[in-house]
Design an enzyme around this catalytic site. Sequence first.
Site, short mmCIF file in Angstrom:
data_model
loop_
_atom_site.label_atom_id
_atom_site.label_comp_id
_atom_site.label_asym_id
_atom_site.label_seq_id
_atom_site.Cartn_x
_atom_site.Cartn_y
_atom_site.Cartn_z
CG ASP A 148 -2.26 0.65 0.96
OD1 ASP A 148 -2.25 1.87 0.70
OD2 ASP A 148 -3.31 -0.02 0.99
CG HIS A 221 -5.27 3.83 0.50
ND1 HIS A 221 -4.81 2.53 0.40
CD2 HIS A 221 -6.46 3.85 -0.14
CE1 HIS A 221 -5.69 1.81 -0.27
NE2 HIS A 221 -6.70 2.59 -0.61
CB SER A 565 -9.10 0.54 -0.78
OG SER A 565 -8.28 0.70 -1.89
#
Length: 775
Positions: A148, A221, A565
């Site tokens: 990520d 994220h 996600s």
Amino acid sequence: MNSFSTFSFLLLLVLPLLASCHEKQVYIAYFGEHNGERALHEIEENHHSYLLSVIENDEEAKSSLIYSYKHSINGFAALLTPHQASKLSEMEEVVSVYKSEPRKYSLHTTRSWEFSGLEESVAPNSLKKDDLLLKAKYGKNVIIGVLDSGIWPESKSFSDEGIGPIPKSWKGICQSGDAFNSSNCNEKIIGARYYIKGYEQYYGPLNRTLDYRSPRDKDGHGTHTSSTAGGKNVPNVSAIGGFASGTASGGAPLARLAIYKVCWAIPKVGKEDGNTCFDEDMLAALDDAIADGVDVISISIGTKEPQPFDQDSIAIGALHAMKKNIVVSCSAGNSGPTPSTLSNTAPWIITVGASSVDRTFLSPVVLGNGKKYMGQTVTPYKLKKKMYPLVYAEEVINSNVTKDLAGQCLPGSLSPEKAKGKIVICLRGNGTRVGKGGEVKRAGGIGYILGNSKANGAELAADAHLLPATAVDYKSAVQILNYIKSTKAPMAYIVPGKTVLHTKPAPYMASFTSRGPSAVAPDILKPDITAPGLNILAAWSGGSSPTKLDIDNRVVEYNIISGTSMSCPHVGGAVALLKAIHPTWSSAAIRSALITSAGLQNNVGEQITDASGKPADPFQFGGGHFRPSKAADPGLVYDASYQDYLLFLCASGVEDLDKSFKCPKKSHSPRDLNYPSLAIPSLNGTVTVSRRLTNVGVPKSVYFASAKPPLGFSIEISPSILSFKHVGSKRTFTITVKAQSDMMGSIPRDQYVFGSYSWNDGIHNVRSPIAVKLA
Ligand SMILES: *[C@@H]1O[C@H](CO)[C@@H](O)[C@H](O)[C@H]1NC(C)=O
Ligand SMILES: *[C@@H]1O[C@H](CO)[C@@H](O)[C@H](O)[C@H]1NC(C)=O
Ligand SMILES: *[C@@H]1O[C@H](CO)[C@@H](O)[C@H](O)[C@H]1NC(C)=O
Ligand SMILES: *[C@@H]1O[C@H](CO)[C@@H](O)[C@H](O)[C@H]1NC(C)=O
Ligand SMILES: *[C@@H]1O[C@H](CO)[C@@H](O)[C@H](O)[C@H]1NC(C)=O
Ligand SMILES: *[C@@H]1O[C@H](CO)[C@@H](O)[C@H](O)[C@H]1NC(C)=O
């Protein structure tokens, strides 16, 4: 529309770069397996010799090599001309040669103006089963690798208090870099690395005000997904404004995390527009993760242009991971509701769609005529309780704004003289949801109503706006605009938002979740499963704002975002618990357990719907909504070995991936893979497939078959009773799907229809979805 216009704008930026200085581009040459055990330097020499055969100059060959994949994956990434790449691809030992495309891959959050909103790091009625967590020791001995944007190690979700020593099997490292050193790893974050060679080859040296050249996350994220999969229990957290307060916990709260940063900020592009992740960097990360000893890998990254599996770095890496029994969970993509938009559909991957949780953030609008319209928000700002003048953006714009963008509240479009002190309603379309509110605020507006466009329909975005604000659906937006038009002095008040639990129906499928069939492998039914991905609360980076917008200076510890996600690491966390309980199960067995035990019903006892209320289908949710406690005891599993996947690849035209394995002469069909679901993309008359079940439940057990055939088809299962003598016993059976001749006229030719078949022993119901379309 909106994403299209943004995309073409970006292309303009990228193309000149491509044309001018990049005659050479990065290609990945993939050789499949390493041939026997070899010293690392021998592998590098071998790769070098391949390069030498297409680049005559020794120095040039050396300097063109970007990565040499040495652990499980045999291959390299190098800077080549198209001609050199094509020469390389003709060599016998080469499985595939493919180009690394800039911006092909990105993280699978919906961009901040598309979806956002509520909470939850743990599925309401699935993962909270304490006995599953207890049995799995909270995932304590399991290592979850996350590819990520890195990690914010100071988050409370990554505290290692009470976890205990790092598993002895761990071979990874804690790589230092910008604002990150070995002190940032602990017994929770046991490893952290970053991969930037491919990115820097294309964009040049990283602009270190945009991102950290280290495993540290400047985006948010990676911190969010890592904490969702394996974050600790942290009581009393909430999003900005106190929304969604409660305990934040990852799926496997005591699991270990290994961080592989592969996604980076894009120069000259706002962070809210996403980042990019390069093929060659992801492949290097996967090669290391496998060698480091992770048990599960969670990848919330994908592409809108899926390639054949032998030219897809995530699929290649995951194949090598599967061989070591590492389970790989990937996001299905956010390109719904358009059909056939899935990414990550290799059958050795768990492909995860996204659905809602039972929580909303209600914030109604009250108009001067007393009418009330439901809205949603997670803005921390509140209006004083009284009525305020209400205007449509169109009425308060600067004279230079074009008519088609008049209601959009784009930056610089509103006139402070006209907007001051008013509540402004703006419509979705171009621009970001939060950015529009930023424009209202800049122009002195006191409040902001975000109205859905027709295309957005009823799906509401609850955002952390920059002023008092709420979002309303399309119908309400139309009525509010009508009220404004028909009233002399329109007035309104926005009621402050509050978190509402146990909303019904839930879950429903997010409209953004990508849909099947798989464009790459239509003979495999994908996605496999759905999990919470709409409005999820989890840890956030201190280097980013909750909206990622430049105009937003706020810093939060926890944030609410949406996307596949977010659902992917939910499954990653669940898999960690299943691995802890069943350490010897293959990745296929774990995927089978999840698919065949998944739930089809929402919390009002009806079949899970899409965002518009229509029944959803297996091209949205695969087997259904994940139920980890049920998956821990599935009764039977459809297992598959590395050889089975090689046979599948042979049938799909990929040969020679493993030199020790010869593709059989007799041709197979890709649907012969022992998969826990069945897709038949073009049925002509009758199709029969064979499947093999393995008993993982009760020693002496008898299972009975039943089927719900798709409309217009019949299904025959033979034999229809299977008895298993002991745990580990295997039985095969056939499924025959036949178009019913008397129904031929009524079966739509270009449309999939859905059904299922199940095996039941009175305790376990082992259910497999079917999708079929006529030839
Ligand atoms: C890591 O960085 C911090 C902050 O700069 C410093 O205090 C610490 O000593 C460093 N640790 C190591 C092992 O270098
Ligand atoms: C790096 O990014 C910052 C922020 O966008 C920008 O102001 C600066 O000009 C960039 N530096 C370079 C060398 O491009
Ligand atoms: C939760 O946090 C809030 C704000 O940080 C604090 O006022 C409150 O006392 C905390 N509650 C508990 C139960 O710790
Ligand atoms: C439109 O006019 C306003 C003020 O009159 C100005 O601030 C803004 O930059 C202008 N926008 C464009 C696109 O010219
Ligand atoms: C976005 O802006 C472009 C250019 O003005 C326009 O063609 C398009 O219709 C707009 N999209 C929406 C949804 O308003
Ligand atoms: C279906 O099968 C029959 C007999 O094998 C063949 O003649 C026909 O062309 C096939 N139809 C399609 C649409 O493939």
